[in-house]
Design an enzyme around this catalytic site. Structure first.
Site, mmCIF file in Angstrom:
data_model
loop_
_atom_site.group_PDB
_atom_site.id
_atom_site.type_symbol
_atom_site.label_atom_id
_atom_site.label_comp_id
_atom_site.label_asym_id
_atom_site.label_seq_id
_atom_site.Cartn_x
_atom_site.Cartn_y
_atom_site.Cartn_z
ATOM 1 N N ASN A 6 38.707 -78.903 -12.718
ATOM 2 C CA ASN A 6 38.991 -79.791 -13.844
ATOM 3 C C ASN A 6 38.391 -79.166 -15.099
ATOM 4 O O ASN A 6 37.181 -79.195 -15.297
ATOM 5 C CB ASN A 6 38.360 -81.164 -13.545
ATOM 6 N N LYS A 8 38.687 -80.134 -18.122
ATOM 7 C CA LYS A 8 38.378 -81.137 -19.158
ATOM 8 C C LYS A 8 38.889 -80.605 -20.516
ATOM 9 O O LYS A 8 39.982 -80.077 -20.575
ATOM 10 C CB LYS A 8 36.892 -81.452 -19.155
ATOM 11 N N HIS A 89 39.275 -90.801 -13.801
ATOM 12 C CA HIS A 89 38.032 -90.029 -13.994
ATOM 13 C C HIS A 89 37.037 -90.860 -14.812
ATOM 14 O O HIS A 89 37.425 -91.571 -15.739
ATOM 15 C CB HIS A 89 38.332 -88.697 -14.695
ATOM 16 N N GLU A 91 35.045 -90.097 -17.093
ATOM 17 C CA GLU A 91 35.047 -89.857 -18.546
ATOM 18 C C GLU A 91 36.151 -90.651 -19.231
ATOM 19 O O GLU A 91 35.998 -91.105 -20.360
ATOM 20 C CB GLU A 91 35.169 -88.340 -18.812
ATOM 21 N N GLU A 158 32.925 -89.229 -7.244
ATOM 22 C CA GLU A 158 32.096 -88.492 -8.197
ATOM 23 C C GLU A 158 31.038 -89.413 -8.784
ATOM 24 O O GLU A 158 31.315 -90.160 -9.727
ATOM 25 C CB GLU A 158 32.956 -87.959 -9.345
ATOM 26 N N GLY A 164 28.157 -83.032 -14.484
ATOM 27 C CA GLY A 164 27.719 -82.210 -15.618
ATOM 28 C C GLY A 164 26.218 -82.252 -15.865
ATOM 29 O O GLY A 164 25.748 -81.814 -16.908
ATOM 30 N N SER A 194 28.539 -81.610 -10.206
ATOM 31 C CA SER A 194 27.675 -80.424 -10.197
ATOM 32 C C SER A 194 27.809 -79.563 -8.939
ATOM 33 O O SER A 194 26.830 -79.008 -8.449
ATOM 34 C CB SER A 194 26.211 -80.817 -10.437
HETATM 35 P P1 PGA Z 1 30.932 -81.112 -12.991
HETATM 36 O O1 PGA Z 1 32.168 -82.110 -13.246
HETATM 37 O O2 PGA Z 1 31.317 -80.212 -11.845
HETATM 38 O O3 PGA Z 1 30.755 -80.369 -14.283
HETATM 39 O O4 PGA Z 1 29.746 -81.970 -12.648
HETATM 40 C C1 PGA Z 1 32.872 -82.675 -12.180
HETATM 41 C C2 PGA Z 1 33.974 -83.578 -12.687
HETATM 42 O O5 PGA Z 1 33.761 -84.338 -13.637
HETATM 43 O O6 PGA Z 1 35.088 -83.573 -12.141
#
Ligand code: PGA
Length: 230
Positions: A6, A8, A89, A91, A158, A164, A194
């Protein structure tokens, strides 16, 4: 295993093309049963025509086309043969403000279109600290309005506090949560938060982990390949 990248709001059309150009020749080394998905930003969508990876949209609006300024509908995705989408997601839920109702509407629409849906769920740190029962109540509430019997979907668990942050959920936390989730939805279950070269082995070993959804460590071909080829 499923390995989903992803991007983003990272990468451009140009750098996505370079990334995929570097990725493609390496994918002959992957386990043929493994699946690789790339979710670039919308401006980088194209028909990349590879049998080794599938490109999907990080988001779209639940319409064919019409007057929805700034949004992209099915007509725009179909131009590039995109029929895979991320929905729910954290976010989009927390920063963009999509409610469970919005997310469920999107799910129903893209299900109707026959899209493969990667559906994301996850709890905040506050909920995690209350323990597994509170976590499961929260996660189950994120299936409200979602047809969990839909064939063409994958769930991505997640934990928001692990996205992140460099802080991954422990193997015990992932095991307990994935085991409980499998009883609720019997679908392929990805872990996200992560995931990186240093922890892929232990995460991939967890019984009910069927793959990973990766943000940060997916941004460079080399670090994503460390996962796919681990
Ligand atoms: P990350 O993000 O691997 O940077 O923690 C995962 C995600 O949001 O899909």
């Amino acid at each position: 295993m499923i390995y989903a990248a992803n991007f983003k709001t990272n990468h451009t059309r140009q750098s996505t093309r370079e990334y995929l150009g570097k990725l493609q020749p390496q994918l002959s080394k992957k386990n043929p049963n493994d699946k690789v998905y790339i979710f670039p930003p919308l401006t980088a969508l194209d028909d990349y025509e590879s049998a080794d990876f599938r490109v999907g949209a990080q988001n779209a609006y639940p319409v064919e086309n019409g007057a929805f300024t700034g949004e992209v509908g099915v007509e725009q995705l179909t131009e590039f043969n995109i029929n895979t989408i991320l929905i729910g997601h954290s976010e989009r839920r927390d920063i963009i403000g999509e409610s469970q109702e919005d997310v469920a509407k999107k799910f129903a629409f893209f299900k109707e279109q026959g899209f493969e849906i990667i559906y994301c769920i996850g709890e905040s740190l506050e909920v995690r600290e209350e323990g597994i029962e509170a976590v499961m109540t929260h996660l189950v509430s994120q299936f409200e309005g979602i047809d969990t019997s839909y064939d063409n979907f994958v769930v991505a668990y997640e934990p928001i506090w692990a996205i992140g942050t460099g802080r991954t959920a422990s193997v015990d936390e992932i095991t307990e949560t994935h085991n409980a989730l499998k009883k609720v939805v019997d679908k392929p279950l990805l872990y996200g938060g992560s995931v990186k070269g240093a922890n892929i082995k232990e995460i991939a070993h967890v019984e009910n982990v069927d793959g990973v959804l990766v943000g940060g460590a997916s941004l460079k071909t080399e670090t994503f390949l460390e996962l796919v080829l681990h």
